[in-house]
Scaffold this motif. Structure first.
Motif, PDB file in Angstrom:
ATOM      1  N   GLY A   1      14.733   3.389 -11.787  1.00 38.28           N
ATOM      2  CA  GLY A   1      15.942   3.535 -10.982  1.00 38.28           C
ATOM      3  C   GLY A   1      16.839   4.610 -11.557  1.00 38.28           C
ATOM      4  O   GLY A   1      16.377   5.624 -12.075  1.00 38.28           O
TER       5      GLY A   1
ATOM      6  N   ARG B   1      15.416   8.884  -5.244  1.00 37.80           N
ATOM      7  CA  ARG B   1      15.423   9.695  -4.022  1.00 37.80           C
ATOM      8  C   ARG B   1      14.347  10.766  -4.098  1.00 37.80           C
ATOM      9  O   ARG B   1      13.802  11.037  -5.172  1.00 37.80           O
ATOM     10  CB  ARG B   1      16.794  10.354  -3.828  1.00 37.80           C
ATOM     11  CG  ARG B   1      17.208  11.265  -4.979  1.00 37.80           C
ATOM     12  CD  ARG B   1      18.723  11.476  -5.009  1.00 37.80           C
ATOM     13  NE  ARG B   1      19.155  12.454  -6.002  1.00 37.80           N
ATOM     14  CZ  ARG B   1      19.342  12.153  -7.290  1.00 37.80           C
ATOM     15  NH1 ARG B   1      19.095  10.945  -7.744  1.00 37.80           N
ATOM     16  NH2 ARG B   1      19.765  13.088  -8.131  1.00 37.80           N
TER      17      ARG B   1
ATOM     18  N   GLU C   1      18.377  11.937 -15.458  1.00 39.80           N
ATOM     19  CA  GLU C   1      17.294  12.056 -14.478  1.00 39.80           C
ATOM     20  C   GLU C   1      16.364  13.205 -14.837  1.00 39.80           C
ATOM     21  O   GLU C   1      15.141  13.109 -14.675  1.00 39.80           O
ATOM     22  CB  GLU C   1      17.884  12.252 -13.083  1.00 39.80           C
ATOM     23  CG  GLU C   1      18.654  11.043 -12.580  1.00 39.80           C
ATOM     24  CD  GLU C   1      19.456  11.322 -11.315  1.00 39.80           C
ATOM     25  OE1 GLU C   1      19.851  10.354 -10.643  1.00 39.80           O
ATOM     26  OE2 GLU C   1      19.691  12.516 -11.013  1.00 39.80           O
TER      27      GLU C   1
ATOM     28  N   ARG D   1      10.478  13.857  -6.875  1.00 46.91           N
ATOM     29  CA  ARG D   1      10.768  12.422  -6.763  1.00 46.91           C
ATOM     30  C   ARG D   1      11.585  11.976  -7.979  1.00 46.91           C
ATOM     31  O   ARG D   1      11.118  12.075  -9.116  1.00 46.91           O
ATOM     32  CB  ARG D   1       9.470  11.620  -6.665  1.00 46.91           C
ATOM     33  CG  ARG D   1       8.726  11.799  -5.338  1.00 46.91           C
ATOM     34  CD  ARG D   1       7.429  10.987  -5.329  1.00 46.91           C
ATOM     35  NE  ARG D   1       6.447  11.572  -6.246  1.00 46.91           N
ATOM     36  CZ  ARG D   1       5.592  12.533  -5.910  1.00 46.91           C
ATOM     37  NH1 ARG D   1       5.592  13.013  -4.661  1.00 46.91           N
ATOM     38  NH2 ARG D   1       4.731  13.009  -6.781  1.00 46.91           N
TER      39      ARG D   1
ATOM     40  N   ASN E   1      12.989   8.836  -9.713  1.00 44.42           N
ATOM     41  CA  ASN E   1      12.816   7.383  -9.670  1.00 44.42           C
ATOM     42  C   ASN E   1      13.075   6.683 -11.005  1.00 44.42           C
ATOM     43  O   ASN E   1      12.852   5.490 -11.139  1.00 44.42           O
ATOM     44  CB  ASN E   1      11.397   7.030  -9.185  1.00 44.42           C
ATOM     45  CG  ASN E   1      10.330   7.828  -9.922  1.00 44.42           C
ATOM     46  OD1 ASN E   1      10.442   8.062 -11.128  1.00 44.42           O
ATOM     47  ND2 ASN E   1       9.305   8.251  -9.193  1.00 44.42           N
TER      48      ASN E   1
ATOM     49  N   THR F   1      23.019   4.755 -10.081  1.00 45.94           N
ATOM     50  CA  THR F   1      23.514   4.006  -8.927  1.00 45.94           C
ATOM     51  C   THR F   1      22.334   3.550  -8.073  1.00 45.94           C
ATOM     52  O   THR F   1      21.195   3.963  -8.288  1.00 45.94           O
ATOM     53  CB  THR F   1      24.451   4.877  -8.064  1.00 45.94           C
ATOM     54  OG1 THR F   1      23.684   5.940  -7.462  1.00 45.94           O
ATOM     55  CG2 THR F   1      25.567   5.486  -8.903  1.00 45.94           C
ATOM     56  N   LYS F   2      22.613   2.715  -7.067  1.00 44.19           N
ATOM     57  CA  LYS F   2      21.541   2.224  -6.196  1.00 44.19           C
ATOM     58  C   LYS F   2      20.941   3.346  -5.353  1.00 44.19           C
ATOM     59  O   LYS F   2      19.802   3.236  -4.869  1.00 44.19           O
ATOM     60  CB  LYS F   2      22.070   1.115  -5.293  1.00 44.19           C
ATOM     61  CG  LYS F   2      23.142   1.566  -4.301  1.00 44.19           C
ATOM     62  CD  LYS F   2      23.598   0.426  -3.411  1.00 44.19           C
ATOM     63  CE  LYS F   2      24.640   0.890  -2.396  1.00 44.19           C
ATOM     64  NZ  LYS F   2      25.080  -0.221  -1.513  1.00 44.19           N
ATOM     65  N   ASN F   3      21.693   4.438  -5.165  1.00 47.95           N
ATOM     66  CA  ASN F   3      21.192   5.560  -4.369  1.00 47.95           C
ATOM     67  C   ASN F   3      20.508   6.630  -5.226  1.00 47.95           C
ATOM     68  O   ASN F   3      20.079   7.658  -4.708  1.00 47.95           O
ATOM     69  CB  ASN F   3      22.339   6.199  -3.585  1.00 47.95           C
ATOM     70  CG  ASN F   3      22.912   5.264  -2.532  1.00 47.95           C
ATOM     71  OD1 ASN F   3      22.165   4.529  -1.895  1.00 47.95           O
ATOM     72  ND2 ASN F   3      24.215   5.271  -2.356  1.00 47.95           N
ATOM     73  N   ALA F   4      20.439   6.386  -6.545  1.00 48.32           N
ATOM     74  CA  ALA F   4      19.880   7.401  -7.444  1.00 48.32           C
ATOM     75  C   ALA F   4      18.400   7.694  -7.158  1.00 48.32           C
ATOM     76  O   ALA F   4      17.999   8.857  -7.131  1.00 48.32           O
ATOM     77  CB  ALA F   4      20.078   6.983  -8.899  1.00 48.32           C
TER      78      ALA F   4
END
Length: 343
Positions: A235, A243, A201, A218, A220, A238-241
């Protein structure tokens, strides 16, 4: 095909044509069932297996299916896939030659006992072994090669060694906060420390993702490595990454300070390749590793230590203990927990 189902005294049978033998005679596969509905379902399963490229007449071993399963993995990082293939060597050495339809939960328990007997007791490793075994059996089930997945509810033993993730000590945290600016990778380390970003990230982070006025970062997208080459993807892990993160005032101040540095204008990325034909672009894995090692050396020197210099007969002096990037993410979570921040 269903018209070929015939009723017999003890149930139903269907003859499915396969291929011709050397004499030109047609070979058949006979499918039996107690009820017509069950026979029809078995026929559909048989035809589906053929459609997926499997030979329903062949007795596949666990090893056969494990390689087909690994080939079908397309939505995982290359490094994770390599790890799974390495684990498959351990698994296949144990029950790879057993027909997949004859493998039972006891085989998995024996495998785990064997691995732990060899000293492989790390919880993370054994959990991944379970993921791989379960994945292969699930793949076989989806392709109608077995009737059930015996590993679906399997449990690991309680005496596994839990992996340790150490947060930075107070001295390490002070060294980072006081000397982050000694190297261009320091600003990245500071972001990971305050915001808990993963390495991938951080490497995908651009200045356009940072709102210094609102104090928001951010997240993303992420970077993964494919044989050292960086691959950017939308992304995250994970699906919550994806944010938005509120920044600490100290981080905002540091980012504003770093933005004044001419070095920061050489790329749209916060951390980037600093030399060569790919200057200003995403960092390769080796470039990141070298930069991180250099940051640790620079912080140690800033703390009063020195590097080894064989020409001068000088031994390295450490006043600072190096840490890994992931320790910063763990430190962020630990500091939030200690501050009683709700997860």
């Amino acid at each position: 095909m269903m018209a070929n189902i015939k009723k017999y005294k003890d149930g139903y049978r269907c003859q499915i044509p396969l291929e011709r033998d050397d004499m030109g005679r047609l070979k058949y596969k006979a499918i039996y069932a107690k009820t017509k509905r069950e026979c029809e379902q078995k026929v559909r399963d048989f035809e589906q297996a053929q459609y997926n490229g499997f030979d329903p007449m062949k007795n596949y071993t666990f090893k056969d299916i494990s390689f087909r399963w690994a080939e079908a993995l397309v939505d995982i990082a290359p490094n994770t896939k390599k790890q799974y293939l390495t684990m498959l060597r351990d698994i296949n050495a144990f029950f790879g030659n057993i027909q997949i339809g004859k493998i039972r939960i006891g085989d998995f328990k024996s495998l785990i006992a064997e691995l732990m007997g060899r000293g492989k007791t790390n919880e993370s490793y054994l959990k991944k072994i379970k993921v791989v075994c379960n994945g292969v059996m699930k793949y076989a089930l989806e392709n109608n090669l077995i009737g059930f997945n015996p590993f679906l509810s399997v449990k690991l033993p309680n005496d596994m060694k839990k992996g340790t993730r150490n947060a930075l000590t107070e001295d390490q945290q002070k060294a980072l906060l006081n000397h982050w600016a000694v190297h261009r990778m320091g600003i990245g380390a500071l972001i990971m420390f305050y915001c808990g970003l993963r390495r991938g990230e951080l490497l995908a982070l651009k200045w356009s993702d940072i709102d210094l006025e609102r104090g928001i970062i951010r997240v993303n997208k992420s970077v993964r490595f494919d044989s050292n080459k960086p691959v950017e993807r939308e992304g995250g892990k994970t699906k919550n990454a994806p944010r938005e993160l509120l920044m600490h005032s100290a981080l905002i101040k540091a980012l504003k300070e770093w933005r004044k540095n001419p070095e920061s204008f050489k790329s749209q990325y916060i951390c980037f390749t600093s030399s060569g034909e790919h200057k200003g672009e995403l960092m390769t894995q080796s470039a990141f590793d070298r930069a991180w090692e250099r940051l640790m050396i620079k912080i140690n020197i800033a703390c009063g230590g020195c590097q080894e210099d064989k020409r001068k007969g000088q031994k390295a002096i450490y006043h600072f203990t190096p840490f890994t990037p992931h320790q910063l993410r763990h430190t962020c979570a630990t500091n939030l927990y200690r501050s009683r921040i709700d997860p």
